[in-house]
Write an enzyme that holds these catalytic residues in place. Structure first.
Site, PDB file in Angstrom:
ATOM      1  CB  CYS A   1      -0.916   0.005   1.213  1.00  0.00           C
ATOM      2  SG  CYS A   1      -2.003   1.451   1.261  1.00  0.00           S
TER       3      CYS A   1
ATOM      4  CG  ASN B   1      -0.585  -6.172  -9.003  1.00  0.00           C
ATOM      5  OD1 ASN B   1      -0.377  -5.449  -8.047  1.00  0.00           O
ATOM      6  ND2 ASN B   1      -1.631  -6.025  -9.767  1.00  0.00           N
TER       7      ASN B   1
ATOM      8  CB  ALA C   1      -6.636  -4.266  -8.370  1.00  0.00           C
ATOM      9  CD  GLU C   2      -9.124   1.519 -11.641  1.00  0.00           C
ATOM     10  OE1 GLU C   2      -9.854   2.465 -11.972  1.00  0.00           O
ATOM     11  OE2 GLU C   2      -7.888   1.620 -11.516  1.00  0.00           O
TER      12      GLU C   2
END
Length: 472
Positions: A91, A191, A215-216
């Protein structure tokens, strides 16, 4: 993703092919506090028996942490309900900097080692970790090797640095992910840089990774990891692939709401609203649908309840069905200028942000060639349970030690929220597939009334109160 990989979305994701999902990132410090009973119920509801239950497995529960003791306490509470505990070291948001967790621990290797190793030694289930790269590939390799030595049994490598975030994210570095894969012996999930289902194989080929995490793009299109039935004919598989990797957005929204309604576990209204804004994004770009966008922005759970969301979705479906009847052939041609597929606005699709243009130069940058590869062959079947036994030293292997097929499919957002992955049944012969994963902030929450992704998150908002969807 705060509120974005909640139970209802995890169930929906599995219906579209996800076989392993992550929870949203949970603050280990707060979760470990015995006085935070409400927070515990909202973060991971054990009392109602659905989260981590039979319809929510396999499941990795994800924590943000900088205190090994608090992390172990939290992990022990949820250990019976998880197949692994994941620690987020990726993060990059400012709140992670202020809280000193996520990517802001990347220079404190002793602490990272202790966090991983404490769980590795004291849990009966595996520990996994996600991290971001450094600009120096040699440092990235040593970083990954340190995590492996500490006991991490899966490593997820986000191919961007801590500074690459939001609209400055840029492209992920697949070469660094490939270097990490060559340097460690545990499975590596890649990723970054995947928009369509067809892109996954391209990433896995370039990186050698065991799986890909999304993810998005998966939040906008949960069909991104759909695989056609293996017993279909070639033409049937092609049709299934084309339609199911871009399912009708209104139908997906209604299915999601039906799951929300069926659960005893409350779903936050902020989560529902954020999901619908993402799913409906291409339809909301059409002027004739601005009224529905405004209605969704103004909806109130206290006033309208779940029925208010359902009414909007039903009207959207009526409009999308009509547009589909009057619309174009679903061949999805590639735009020569952008290299992106042209997908009808009534179907689920990724949101594509235009590349940043330097203020010192107005010259148009040549588009990157992102022409999708041919559809992936369907994967085989195998017992995933054997791949996740605590006695197995590496999660994504089967009993005889051969590599398993890992197919992460999941959630999160480069606003930077942690998502989910899916792991395909372990087999020894077929390639891995997966989705993209990023990082989340546990205190963020979608803003009521946000009309697009740029306004979906309020980074330091108070965690919203959850509402029950069951009739009183």
């Amino acid at each position: 993703m705060v509120d974005q990989s909640e139970l209802a979305w995890r169930i929906l994701s599995r219906r579209f092919g996800a076989e392993l999902v992550y929870t949203p990132m949970i603050s280990a410090r707060v979760f470990a506090d015995p006085g935070q009973k409400i927070f515990r119920q909202e973060a991971f509801n054990i009392l109602l028996g659905e989260e981590g239950g039979s319809q929510d497995r396999p499941l990795f529960i994800q924590f943000a942490a900088n205190d090994p003791d608090a992390l172990l306490t939290s992990a022990k509470i949820v250990e019976p309900y998880a197949d692994a505990i994941d620690i987020n070291f990726g993060c990059p948001q400012d709140i992670a900097r202020r809280g000193r967790y996520g990517a802001y621990l990347c220079e404190d290797w002793d602490l990272i080692y202790k966090l991983i190793n404490t769980l590795h030694v004291n849990l009966s289930i595996p520990v996994t970790a996600k991290f971001r790269i450094f600009s120096d590939v040699e440092k990235t390799i040593k970083y990954a090797q340190m995590m492996e030595r500490a006991g991490a049994q899966i490593l997820t490598c986000h191919g961007r640095t801590r500074e690459q975030r939001g609209h400055k994210a840029g492209l992920a570095d697949w070469e660094q992910i490939a270097a990490v894969k060559k340097a460690v012996s545990v499975p590596v999930f890649a990723n970054g840089n995947v928009l369509y289902a067809e892109d996954v194989e391209r990433c896995l080929s370039a990186t050698g990774a065991d799986a890909y995490m999304s993810a998005e793009p998966q939040l906008h299109n949960p069909g991104i990891f759909y695989t056609p039935s293996s017993d279909s004919t070639s033409s049937q598989r092609e049709e299934q692939w084309r339609r199911s990797t871009h399912p009708p957005l209104a139908s997906v929204a209604l299915e999601y709401l039906s799951i929300v309604r069926s659960l005893k576990t409350p779903t936050g209204s902020s989560a529902i609203k954020a999901h619908l804004f993402r799913l409906f994004y291409p339809a909301f770009l059409q002027p004739e649908n601005h009224d529905l966008r405004n209605r969704l922005g103004a909806i109130s759970w206290q006033r309208d309840g779940l029925e208010g969301y359902e009414d909007i979705c039903k009207e959207m479906k009526r409009r999308m069905d009509k547009a589909m009847e009057e619309g174009w052939d679903e061949v999805f041609p590639v735009d020569e200028k952008t290299g992106l597929k042209r997908v009808p606005y009534w179907l689920c699709q990724p949101k594509v942000r235009p590349p940043a243009v330097s203020s010192s130069s107005k010259k148009e940058q040549p588009p990157k060639n992102t022409t999708p590869s041919a559809p992936l062959a369907p994967t085989g079947a195998g017992p995933i349970e054997s791949a996740l036994k605590p006695t197995t030293p590496v999660v994504a292997t089967i009993g005889d030690g051969t590599s398993g097929t890992v197919v992460p499919v999941a959630l999160d957002d480069e606003v930077e929220r942690q998502a989910d992955i899916a792991v395909r049944d372990a087999t020894s012969a077929l390639q891995a597939r997966a989705g993209e994963k990023r990082a989340i902030d546990i205190t963020g929450s979608p803003v009521d009334g946000a009309a697009n992704d740029d306004g979906v998150y309020q980074i330091e908002a108070k965690r919203p109160k959850l509402q029950s969807t069951q009739p009183s």
